[in-house]
Scaffold this motif. Structure first.
Motif, short mmCIF file in Angstrom:
data_model
loop_
_atom_site.label_atom_id
_atom_site.label_comp_id
_atom_site.label_asym_id
_atom_site.label_seq_id
_atom_site.Cartn_x
_atom_site.Cartn_y
_atom_site.Cartn_z
N GLN A 162 38.20 0.53 16.07
CA GLN A 162 38.15 1.99 16.07
C GLN A 162 36.69 2.43 16.07
O GLN A 162 35.87 1.87 15.34
N TYR A 184 37.70 7.99 12.58
CA TYR A 184 37.72 6.82 13.46
C TYR A 184 38.88 6.93 14.44
O TYR A 184 40.03 7.16 14.04
N LEU A 185 38.56 6.76 15.73
CA LEU A 185 39.56 6.83 16.78
C LEU A 185 39.62 5.49 17.52
O LEU A 185 38.67 4.71 17.46
N PRO A 186 40.73 5.19 18.20
CA PRO A 186 40.82 3.92 18.94
C PRO A 186 39.66 3.77 19.92
O PRO A 186 39.30 4.71 20.62
N GLU A 195 41.05 -4.63 21.58
CA GLU A 195 42.18 -5.03 20.74
C GLU A 195 42.70 -6.35 21.28
O GLU A 195 42.88 -6.51 22.48
#
Length: 232
Positions: free
Chosen positions: A64, A73-75, A102
């Protein structure tokens, strides 16, 4: 039980900073190690796990990126990758590969002892950070917990009793590996203790011989001195 040591290495320009954090997670093999940590642009996180031999390890992670505007926090974007490197107790690299933002990595230990698992972001995408921090969620599964028993039961058409028996057999096998590893550690500790005791013994003998030699030399020197002065 497993012990995780986490060390972070960071460097900027000519200056190098080493940030070491020790995280001790005592858990049985019935549990799974899950945590998250933060890394900067030039940081490298390393985990040290004590693993028996012939044990499978599966690590799942997701990243993130901190958004300063939303202050959360974002992806992370797809362009950001993570580099994973695993070394065995002999410092031999058993896994070195770059993944996406990921991913999942798998390796099997062939030597019992401390295995080092290091993660850091790919250097070609530092511009995405904009000086921010990256949060990495890491989930490590050890031994028989790497098996997906629902998939195994469906594939092999096992009954609930058969699946339970298979789980117990694999748990016993993992316990045996852990016991063998503890015996290996005990043997190494005994060898180290015996080696240390032997060195201490020889050092004591050398010290005694040196003291005897110095005493003998002093007596000879004093005798020669008295004879030269005609005192004896």
């Amino acid at each position: 039980k497993l012990t995780l040591n986490i060390c972070a290495y960071s460097s900027t320009g000519w200056m190098q900073f080493t940030l070491c954090t020790v995280l001790v997670l005592n858990f049985c093999y019935s549990l799974v190690s899950a945590l998250y940590f933060h890394i900067g642009e030039t940081e490298k996180k390393c985990f040290i796990e004590e693993i028996p031999d012939e044990t499978m390890i599966i690590g799942n992670y997701r990243t993130q990126l901190y958004d300063k505007q939303k202050e959360e926090y974002l992806p992370a974007t797809q362009g950001l990758g993570m580099f994973v490197e695993v070394k065995d107790p002999d410092e031999k690299v058993i896994l070195s590969r770059q993944y996406g933002s990921e991913g999942r990595f798998t390796f099997t230990s062939h030597t019992p002892g401390e295995h080092q698992i290091c993660l850091h972001s790919n250097s070609s995408k530092f511009s995405l950070f904009a000086g921010g921090m990256l949060r990495v969620h890491l989930d490590i599964q050890v031994g028989e917990h790497t098996n997906n028993y629902e998939v195994i039961a469906a594939k092999d058409k096992l009954t609930e009793l058969q699946l339970r028996v298979r789980q117990l057999v694999e748990q016993v096998d993992q316990i045996q590996k852990e016991q063998n590893y503890q015996r290996y550690r005990e043997e190494r500790f005994r060898q180290t203790s015996e080696s240390t005791n032997q060195r201490v013994l020889w050092w004591s003998i050398v010290q005694t011989l040196i003291l005897v030699a110095i005493g003998f030399w002093q007596m000879r020197h004093l005798k020669s001195f008295f004879e030269a002065k005609k005192l004896v």
